[in-house]
Design a protein around this motif. Structure first.
Motif, PDB file in Angstrom:
ATOM      1  N   PHE A   1      11.178   2.792  -5.093  1.00  0.00           N
ATOM      2  CA  PHE A   1      10.116   2.001  -4.473  1.00  0.00           C
ATOM      3  C   PHE A   1       9.639   0.918  -5.437  1.00  0.00           C
ATOM      4  N   PRO A   2       9.331  -0.282  -4.943  1.00  0.00           N
ATOM      5  CA  PRO A   2       8.849  -1.371  -5.826  1.00  0.00           C
ATOM      6  C   PRO A   2       7.397  -1.139  -6.249  1.00  0.00           C
ATOM      7  N   LEU A   3       7.199  -0.212  -7.162  1.00  0.00           N
ATOM      8  CA  LEU A   3       5.849   0.175  -7.578  1.00  0.00           C
ATOM      9  C   LEU A   3       5.079  -0.986  -8.198  1.00  0.00           C
ATOM     10  N   GLU A   4       5.804  -1.953  -8.737  1.00  0.00           N
ATOM     11  CA  GLU A   4       5.131  -3.099  -9.361  1.00  0.00           C
ATOM     12  C   GLU A   4       4.366  -3.947  -8.346  1.00  0.00           C
ATOM     13  N   ARG A   5       4.620  -3.750  -7.042  1.00  0.00           N
ATOM     14  CA  ARG A   5       3.923  -4.512  -6.005  1.00  0.00           C
ATOM     15  C   ARG A   5       2.760  -3.744  -5.385  1.00  0.00           C
ATOM     16  N   VAL A   6       2.508  -2.527  -5.864  1.00  0.00           N
ATOM     17  CA  VAL A   6       1.492  -1.678  -5.241  1.00  0.00           C
ATOM     18  C   VAL A   6       0.091  -2.111  -5.661  1.00  0.00           C
ATOM     19  N   GLY A   7      -0.762  -2.398  -4.679  1.00  0.00           N
ATOM     20  CA  GLY A   7      -2.139  -2.775  -4.946  1.00  0.00           C
ATOM     21  C   GLY A   7      -3.147  -1.719  -4.562  1.00  0.00           C
ATOM     22  N   GLU A   8      -2.716  -0.743  -3.786  1.00  0.00           N
ATOM     23  CA  GLU A   8      -3.588   0.336  -3.339  1.00  0.00           C
ATOM     24  C   GLU A   8      -2.727   1.536  -3.017  1.00  0.00           C
ATOM     25  N   ILE A   9      -3.315   2.731  -3.148  1.00  0.00           N
ATOM     26  CA  ILE A   9      -2.608   3.983  -2.856  1.00  0.00           C
ATOM     27  C   ILE A   9      -3.403   4.772  -1.826  1.00  0.00           C
ATOM     28  N   HIS A  10      -2.690   5.393  -0.908  1.00  0.00           N
ATOM     29  CA  HIS A  10      -3.278   6.333   0.044  1.00  0.00           C
ATOM     30  C   HIS A  10      -2.816   7.757  -0.270  1.00  0.00           C
TER      31      HIS A  10
ATOM     32  N   LEU B   1       3.146  14.247  -6.968  1.00  0.00           N
ATOM     33  CA  LEU B   1       3.799  12.949  -6.830  1.00  0.00           C
ATOM     34  C   LEU B   1       2.862  11.814  -7.236  1.00  0.00           C
ATOM     35  N   TYR B   2       1.621  11.934  -6.837  1.00  0.00           N
ATOM     36  CA  TYR B   2       0.620  10.917  -7.177  1.00  0.00           C
ATOM     37  C   TYR B   2       0.461  10.805  -8.689  1.00  0.00           C
ATOM     38  N   ARG B   3       0.365  11.937  -9.354  1.00  0.00           N
ATOM     39  CA  ARG B   3       0.235  11.906 -10.806  1.00  0.00           C
ATOM     40  C   ARG B   3       1.430  11.192 -11.441  1.00  0.00           C
ATOM     41  N   GLY B   4       2.616  11.437 -10.926  1.00  0.00           N
ATOM     42  CA  GLY B   4       3.799  10.763 -11.445  1.00  0.00           C
ATOM     43  C   GLY B   4       3.748   9.260 -11.244  1.00  0.00           C
ATOM     44  N   VAL B   5       3.231   8.824 -10.096  1.00  0.00           N
ATOM     45  CA  VAL B   5       3.090   7.391  -9.840  1.00  0.00           C
ATOM     46  C   VAL B   5       2.089   6.768 -10.811  1.00  0.00           C
ATOM     47  N   ILE B   6       0.951   7.420 -10.996  1.00  0.00           N
ATOM     48  CA  ILE B   6      -0.081   6.889 -11.895  1.00  0.00           C
ATOM     49  C   ILE B   6       0.427   6.838 -13.331  1.00  0.00           C
ATOM     50  N   GLU B   7       1.230   7.802 -13.728  1.00  0.00           N
ATOM     51  CA  GLU B   7       1.814   7.776 -15.065  1.00  0.00           C
ATOM     52  C   GLU B   7       2.690   6.537 -15.260  1.00  0.00           C
ATOM     53  N   ARG B   8       3.299   6.073 -14.179  1.00  0.00           N
ATOM     54  CA  ARG B   8       4.212   4.935 -14.276  1.00  0.00           C
ATOM     55  C   ARG B   8       3.499   3.588 -14.159  1.00  0.00           C
ATOM     56  N   ILE B   9       2.502   3.494 -13.280  1.00  0.00           N
ATOM     57  CA  ILE B   9       1.903   2.181 -13.033  1.00  0.00           C
ATOM     58  C   ILE B   9       0.457   2.080 -13.499  1.00  0.00           C
TER      59      ILE B   9
ATOM     60  N   LEU C   1       0.878  -1.159   0.000  1.00  0.00           N
ATOM     61  CA  LEU C   1       0.000   0.000   0.000  1.00  0.00           C
ATOM     62  C   LEU C   1       0.922   1.217   0.000  1.00  0.00           C
ATOM     63  N   LEU C   2       0.964   1.932  -1.098  1.00  0.00           N
ATOM     64  CA  LEU C   2       1.825   3.097  -1.205  1.00  0.00           C
ATOM     65  C   LEU C   2       1.088   4.326  -0.686  1.00  0.00           C
ATOM     66  N   ASP C   3       1.559   4.858   0.425  1.00  0.00           N
ATOM     67  CA  ASP C   3       1.024   6.119   0.933  1.00  0.00           C
ATOM     68  C   ASP C   3       1.907   7.245   0.418  1.00  0.00           C
ATOM     69  N   VAL C   4       1.386   7.980  -0.556  1.00  0.00           N
ATOM     70  CA  VAL C   4       2.187   9.019  -1.201  1.00  0.00           C
ATOM     71  C   VAL C   4       2.449  10.174  -0.233  1.00  0.00           C
ATOM     72  N   ASN C   5       1.474  10.494   0.611  1.00  0.00           N
ATOM     73  CA  ASN C   5       1.700  11.546   1.583  1.00  0.00           C
ATOM     74  C   ASN C   5       2.785  11.149   2.582  1.00  0.00           C
ATOM     75  N   ASN C   6       2.787   9.884   3.017  1.00  0.00           N
ATOM     76  CA  ASN C   6       3.847   9.428   3.907  1.00  0.00           C
ATOM     77  C   ASN C   6       5.216   9.575   3.264  1.00  0.00           C
ATOM     78  N   ALA C   7       5.299   9.234   1.983  1.00  0.00           N
ATOM     79  CA  ALA C   7       6.569   9.378   1.271  1.00  0.00           C
ATOM     80  C   ALA C   7       7.023  10.831   1.260  1.00  0.00           C
TER      81      ALA C   7
END
Length: 281
Positions: free
Chosen positions: A194-203, A234-242, A170-176
């Motif tokens: 971060f191992p984004l390929e293992r992320v199943g949910e985002i906070h 940061l969230y937008r960048g993560v979504i662009e990748r995964i 569970l990737l918490d972007v605010n925590n990061a």
């Protein structure tokens, strides 16, 4: 669950407004497991009504997965029973510890990232996953201090935990963002490792700013306001990748009205929709 799924923390004050809207499998709600470990009563009546219309995310806060002692067997059994009772879409816990020697702390405390800690965390995750009979999502922490004894970085540690235990993340972007600001490193670099390929949910959540004893900024993962613009970036960048990933807004105090909270989830959905359109194009 729909790939564009977005949701919020569930607060009983919002139940009537939630039930007034049509049900949908693209909106889900998160509850803290410890609030529902009794056998029945109003909490379960509300959660049952919610579960009939929406998917749930069951989020543990007291398992003390990183603790030095054994897991509390009674707590784990109650956690397992909740999973069986409500069949949530996601089940998650924190990379942290909160109890020791029979004392329970009202906080999620950080860990030294060492080989011994890795062994202990993986053993505890194995125990939880065997009990609930499904993969657990492990959340990256918001931290305010670091251990000098650590022999690996946080992202490296989390990758090793996921690979060894088979858990999801569970990737918490605010925590990061909060941790990066507090420790003086780049949140972008952290997410790159971060191992984004293992992320199943985002906070996503809001944070507050204080000052430490030296007058330097200190960010607090307060969950008491809207998501900050740099966290959205940061969230937008993560979504662009995964790609689109189920995303939940945490808001636990200074609660807004339901339309305000729902609008935060809708903002996450818009970002996911935009990225899906770009990928198709």
């Amino acid at each position: 669950m729909a790939m564009l799924a977005a949701g919020t923390s569930f607060k009983h004050q919002h139940l009537s407004a939630i039930l007034a809207r049509p049900p949908g499998d693209d909106f889900f709600f998160e509850v803290h497991a410890e609030n529902y470990m009794g056998a029945g009563g109003p909490p379960h009546r509300m959660l049952t009504a919610l579960r009939e219309r929406h998917a749930l995310s069951l989020h543990g806060v007291c398992m003390s997965i990183g603790g030095p002692g054994a897991l509390d067997e009674l707590h784990l059994a109650r956690f397992r029973d909740l999973v069986l009772r409500y069949q949530p879409a996601f089940v998650s816990e924190h990379l942290a510890w909160s109890s020791h020697g029979g004392t329970f702390f009202n906080d999620l405390l950080p860990l030294p990232y060492t080989r011994a800690t890795l062994d202990r965390v993986c053993a505890h995750i194995d125990q939880v996953q065997a009990a609930i009979r499904r993969p657990l999502l492990l959340e990256n922490p918001a931290t305010y201090l670091a251990f000098a004894s650590s022999t690996m970085g946080e992202a490296e540690f989390i990758r090793a935990v996921a690979q060894r235990s088979g858990c999801g993340l569970l990737l918490d972007v605010n925590n990061a963002f909060v941790s990066a600001a507090n420790h003086g490193y780049s949140a972008v670099d952290y997410l790159n490792a971060f191992p984004l390929e293992r992320v199943g949910e985002i906070h996503l959540a809001g944070h507050s700013e204080q000052r430490d004893d030296e007058g330097a900024p200190l960010l607090i993962d307060s969950h008491d306001r809207a998501v900050a613009p740099p966290v959205w970036d940061l969230y937008r960048g993560v979504i662009e990748r995964i790609g689109p990933t189920p995303t939940l807004i945490e808001w636990d105090s200074e609660l807004p009205d339901w339309p305000t909270l729902r609008a935060q989830a809708q903002a996450a959905r818009r970002i996911m929709r935009e990225e899906r359109h770009h990928a198709v194009a």
